[in-house]
Design an enzyme around this catalytic site. Structure first.
Site, PDB file in Angstrom:
ATOM      1  N   ASN A  67     -25.519  21.077 -10.242  1.00 59.21           N
ATOM      2  CA  ASN A  67     -24.977  21.796  -9.085  1.00 59.21           C
ATOM      3  C   ASN A  67     -25.749  21.390  -7.839  1.00 59.21           C
ATOM      4  O   ASN A  67     -26.698  20.623  -7.918  1.00 59.21           O
ATOM      5  CB  ASN A  67     -25.004  23.311  -9.330  1.00 59.21           C
ATOM      6  CG  ASN A  67     -26.413  23.816  -9.502  1.00 59.21           C
ATOM      7  OD1 ASN A  67     -27.226  23.736  -8.592  1.00 59.21           O
ATOM      8  ND2 ASN A  67     -26.726  24.305 -10.704  1.00 59.21           N
TER       9      ASN A  67
ATOM     10  N   PRO B 289     -28.501  30.479 -22.059  1.00 55.46           N
ATOM     11  CA  PRO B 289     -29.144  31.804 -22.015  1.00 55.46           C
ATOM     12  C   PRO B 289     -29.233  32.277 -20.569  1.00 55.46           C
ATOM     13  O   PRO B 289     -29.458  31.473 -19.666  1.00 55.46           O
ATOM     14  CB  PRO B 289     -30.545  31.540 -22.578  1.00 55.46           C
ATOM     15  CG  PRO B 289     -30.761  30.070 -22.463  1.00 55.46           C
ATOM     16  CD  PRO B 289     -29.415  29.418 -22.503  1.00 55.46           C
ATOM     17  N   ASP B 290     -29.013  33.568 -20.352  1.00 58.01           N
ATOM     18  CA  ASP B 290     -29.193  34.135 -19.009  1.00 58.01           C
ATOM     19  C   ASP B 290     -30.666  34.536 -18.896  1.00 58.01           C
ATOM     20  O   ASP B 290     -31.102  35.536 -19.472  1.00 58.01           O
ATOM     21  CB  ASP B 290     -28.265  35.340 -18.813  1.00 58.01           C
ATOM     22  CG  ASP B 290     -28.272  35.803 -17.363  1.00 58.01           C
ATOM     23  OD1 ASP B 290     -29.359  35.818 -16.750  1.00 58.01           O
ATOM     24  OD2 ASP B 290     -27.187  36.144 -16.849  1.00 58.01           O
ATOM     25  N   ILE B 291     -31.419  33.741 -18.171  1.00 56.74           N
ATOM     26  CA  ILE B 291     -32.876  33.909 -18.136  1.00 56.74           C
ATOM     27  C   ILE B 291     -33.235  35.216 -17.428  1.00 56.74           C
ATOM     28  O   ILE B 291     -34.073  35.988 -17.890  1.00 56.74           O
ATOM     29  CB  ILE B 291     -33.552  32.701 -17.441  1.00 56.74           C
ATOM     30  CG1 ILE B 291     -33.010  31.395 -18.025  1.00 56.74           C
ATOM     31  CG2 ILE B 291     -35.061  32.771 -17.576  1.00 56.74           C
ATOM     32  CD1 ILE B 291     -33.300  30.170 -17.182  1.00 56.74           C
TER      33      ILE B 291
ATOM     34  N   PHE C 171     -31.101  36.443  -7.790  1.00 57.82           N
ATOM     35  CA  PHE C 171     -30.320  36.025  -6.627  1.00 57.82           C
ATOM     36  C   PHE C 171     -28.847  36.042  -7.018  1.00 57.82           C
ATOM     37  O   PHE C 171     -28.505  35.940  -8.197  1.00 57.82           O
ATOM     38  CB  PHE C 171     -30.727  34.613  -6.185  1.00 57.82           C
ATOM     39  CG  PHE C 171     -31.941  34.606  -5.295  1.00 57.82           C
ATOM     40  CD1 PHE C 171     -33.186  34.963  -5.795  1.00 57.82           C
ATOM     41  CD2 PHE C 171     -31.837  34.265  -3.958  1.00 57.82           C
ATOM     42  CE1 PHE C 171     -34.309  34.980  -4.980  1.00 57.82           C
ATOM     43  CE2 PHE C 171     -32.955  34.279  -3.134  1.00 57.82           C
ATOM     44  CZ  PHE C 171     -34.190  34.636  -3.638  1.00 57.82           C
TER      45      PHE C 171
ATOM     46  N   LYS D 185     -23.715  42.944 -10.309  1.00 59.90           N
ATOM     47  CA  LYS D 185     -24.606  42.002 -11.008  1.00 59.90           C
ATOM     48  C   LYS D 185     -25.963  42.639 -11.289  1.00 59.90           C
ATOM     49  O   LYS D 185     -26.538  42.462 -12.355  1.00 59.90           O
ATOM     50  CB  LYS D 185     -24.769  40.749 -10.144  1.00 59.90           C
ATOM     51  CG  LYS D 185     -25.521  39.633 -10.813  1.00 59.90           C
ATOM     52  CD  LYS D 185     -25.344  38.309 -10.095  1.00 59.90           C
ATOM     53  CE  LYS D 185     -23.902  37.849 -10.155  1.00 59.90           C
ATOM     54  NZ  LYS D 185     -23.687  36.566  -9.502  1.00 59.90           N
TER      55      LYS D 185
ATOM     56  N   LYS E  19     -27.255  42.814 -15.122  1.00 60.88           N
ATOM     57  CA  LYS E  19     -28.423  42.049 -15.581  1.00 60.88           C
ATOM     58  C   LYS E  19     -29.609  42.958 -15.891  1.00 60.88           C
ATOM     59  O   LYS E  19     -30.519  42.567 -16.605  1.00 60.88           O
ATOM     60  CB  LYS E  19     -28.843  41.050 -14.507  1.00 60.88           C
ATOM     61  CG  LYS E  19     -27.705  40.116 -14.081  1.00 60.88           C
ATOM     62  CD  LYS E  19     -28.027  38.694 -14.355  1.00 60.88           C
ATOM     63  CE  LYS E  19     -26.950  37.778 -13.812  1.00 60.88           C
ATOM     64  NZ  LYS E  19     -27.081  36.426 -14.267  1.00 60.88           N
TER      65      LYS E  19
HETATM   66  O1  C5P Z   1     -24.736  35.281 -13.143  1.00 61.07           O
HETATM   67  P1  C5P Z   1     -25.201  34.501 -11.967  1.00 61.07           P
HETATM   68  O2  C5P Z   1     -25.439  33.049 -12.246  1.00 61.07           O
HETATM   69  O3  C5P Z   1     -24.390  34.688 -10.723  1.00 61.07           O
HETATM   70  O4  C5P Z   1     -26.637  35.155 -11.632  1.00 61.07           O
HETATM   71  C1  C5P Z   1     -27.491  34.608 -10.690  1.00 61.07           C
HETATM   72  C2  C5P Z   1     -28.905  35.040 -10.966  1.00 61.07           C
HETATM   73  O5  C5P Z   1     -29.198  34.954 -12.338  1.00 61.07           O
HETATM   74  C3  C5P Z   1     -29.904  34.154 -10.296  1.00 61.07           C
HETATM   75  O6  C5P Z   1     -31.070  34.920 -10.013  1.00 61.07           O
HETATM   76  C4  C5P Z   1     -30.177  33.090 -11.343  1.00 61.07           C
HETATM   77  O7  C5P Z   1     -31.442  32.472 -11.142  1.00 61.07           O
HETATM   78  C5  C5P Z   1     -30.137  33.906 -12.601  1.00 61.07           C
HETATM   79  N1  C5P Z   1     -29.627  33.189 -13.790  1.00 61.07           N
HETATM   80  C6  C5P Z   1     -30.466  32.923 -14.835  1.00 61.07           C
HETATM   81  N2  C5P Z   1     -30.004  32.304 -15.959  1.00 61.07           N
HETATM   82  C7  C5P Z   1     -28.698  31.953 -16.050  1.00 61.07           C
HETATM   83  C8  C5P Z   1     -27.829  32.223 -15.001  1.00 61.07           C
HETATM   84  C9  C5P Z   1     -28.322  32.828 -13.881  1.00 61.07           C
HETATM   85  O8  C5P Z   1     -31.677  33.231 -14.728  1.00 61.07           O
HETATM   86  N3  C5P Z   1     -28.266  31.348 -17.138  1.00 61.07           N
END
Ligand code: C5P
Length: 400
Positions: free
Chosen positions: A208, A304-306, A325, A339, A343
């Site tokens: 990206n 994984p959503d970190i 963010f 969000k 989260k």
């Molecule tokens: O769900 P979205 O991508 O819009 O969420 C954005 C936030 O989640 C940002 O803080 C981004 O760094 C974090 N993020 C993450 N891991 C992912 C996707 C997003 O930490 N796989």
């Protein structure tokens, strides 16, 4: 001012060593105590007697000086300081530091210390530009070593270019900046930044447009408030800041692992633009056109959503403040508020990245901060200014 601050000054063997004698005077004028350490090569350029007289201190020279060990061991010496300054840092000293050598007093002190280290490189321009020195420099920056200079200009060897040791006032200023403690001194902070690259085959990847500018500015602003920053960065276009511990990763999975192993932390900030998906499997060799006109289908799987993973950790592992963010193109506040809840993080810093705002990859940002108290929209400002404002708010929230 530097009252009460103790500086261990490692003087390397280079023609610029004479400037280090003046550095001793200027640091002492500002109230610091300076303990000089001379390498063998340094003694060819300045005498231990002059360093000792200017510092009004004993000068340390030899690892195996038993009298010194009886008075103060080398481990103790390396830790008694608030900051270690290496000036001039020669190509050889930098190589030793980057390689982890400990075969004389200076290199042993630098390996044994638990304090911040600042290097002030000085060398011939070709030596500075040599790939080996540049490699070592990148390693040292990655280890969180502060770097001052070098300057560009005519050199003692008759050549011209980068490699001159920074001038003394610039070094004094950097020492002051490094030693002034801020509200986040003693706090550990993890910041993610940049894009991630998700491989398709050995030559292609999904990516990206994130430049890493906002995450880098935030890491620098948090560092300037005294925090110990672990900066976990994907392949960004802007270089990482000095004085932070850099962990370079490529994929979302690697970023996830790096963040979790950097915990525990007091604060975690997720500024990275993590790829949501990766390919379900990766081709071992380059995918080829077979001439039939058929196009391959990529099957994607979730990364994984970190942010969510860290925000939802048990209380004993979860950082006290978790900030995410949100890059949105419409309905910024309602999407970002949702969000935050989804989260489980404390704050969301939301921004409008729709075409025409110039925010993604640009130098400015316009943010709305979403906290448990609602939404606050800030004026558009440079990413550096936004970072400083955010860092100050984070320090306040941590009660610092
Ligand atoms: O769900 P979205 O991508 O819009 O969420 C954005 C936030 O989640 C940002 O803080 C981004 O760094 C974090 N993020 C993450 N891991 C992912 C996707 C997003 O930490 N796989």
């Amino acid at each position: 001012m530097l009252h009460g601050k103790r500086i261990l000054l490692v003087i390397g063997g280079g023609i610029a060593a004479f400037k280090s004698l003046d550095l001793i005077r200027r640091l002492r004028e500002r109230g610091a105590t300076v303990t000089p350490v001379l390498t063998r090569a340094a003694e060819e350029f300045v005498t231990p007697l002059s360093a000792s007289a200017l510092a009004a201190s004993k000068v340390y020279r030899d690892l195996f000086d038993l009298t010194d060990e009886a008075e103060m061991g080398h481990i103790e010496l390396s830790r008694a300081a608030d900051l270690i300054v290496v000036a001039p840092a020669t190509a050889d000293l930098m190589a030793k530091m980057a390689g982890g050598h400990a075969n004389d007093l200076a290199s042993t002190l630098l390996m044994a210390t638990d304090k911040r280290v600042m290097i002030v490189p000085a060398m011939n321009v070709r030596m500075w530009e040599h790939p080996a020195t540049q490699r070592n420099l990148a390693t040292l920056r990655g280890d969180g070593i502060l770097v001052v200079g070098p300057d560009e200009g005519p050199m003692a060897c008759g050549e011209f270019g980068p490699g001159r040791m920074a001038e003394v006032p610039e070094i004094v200023q950097a020492v002051e900046a490094a030693l002034i403690s801020g509200p986040l001194t003693g706090k550990r902070v993890v910041v993610t930044s940049g894009p991630t690259h998700e491989p398709i085959d050995p030559v292609r990847y999904i990516a990206n447009r994130s430049s890493g500018a906002q995450g880098t500015a935030l890491a620098a602003a948090l560092r300037d408030l005294g925090a110990d920053v672990v900066f976990v960065t994907g392949p960004a276009t802007v270089p990482p800041p000095d004085g932070v511990q850099v962990v370079a990763v490529e994929t979302a999975q690697q970023m996830h692992d790096a963040v979790l192993s950097a915990l525990p932390a007091d604060l975690a900030v997720f500024a990275a633009a993590v790829a949501d998906w990766r390919t379900a499997s990766q081709a071992e060799s380059k995918m080829k056109k077979d001439g039939s006109g058929d196009v391959p289908t990529l099957t994607l799987t979730m990364n994984p959503d970190i942010l969510a993973a860290v925000a939802q950790l048990d209380a004993d592992r979860r950082p006290g403040l978790v900030v995410g963010f949100a890059a949105e193109t419409d309905d910024v506040v309602s999407h970002a508020t949702a969000k935050r809840a989804r989260k489980g993080c404390d704050w969301i810093v939301a921004n409008d990245v729709s075409a025409g705002t110039g925010i993604m990859g640009g130098s400015e940002n316009a943010v709305t901060l979403i906290t448990q108290d609602g939404a606050e929209t800030w004026e558009r400002a440079s990413k550096d200014a936004v970072a400083r404002q955010l860092a100050a708010r984070m320090a306040e929230a941590l009660g610092a």
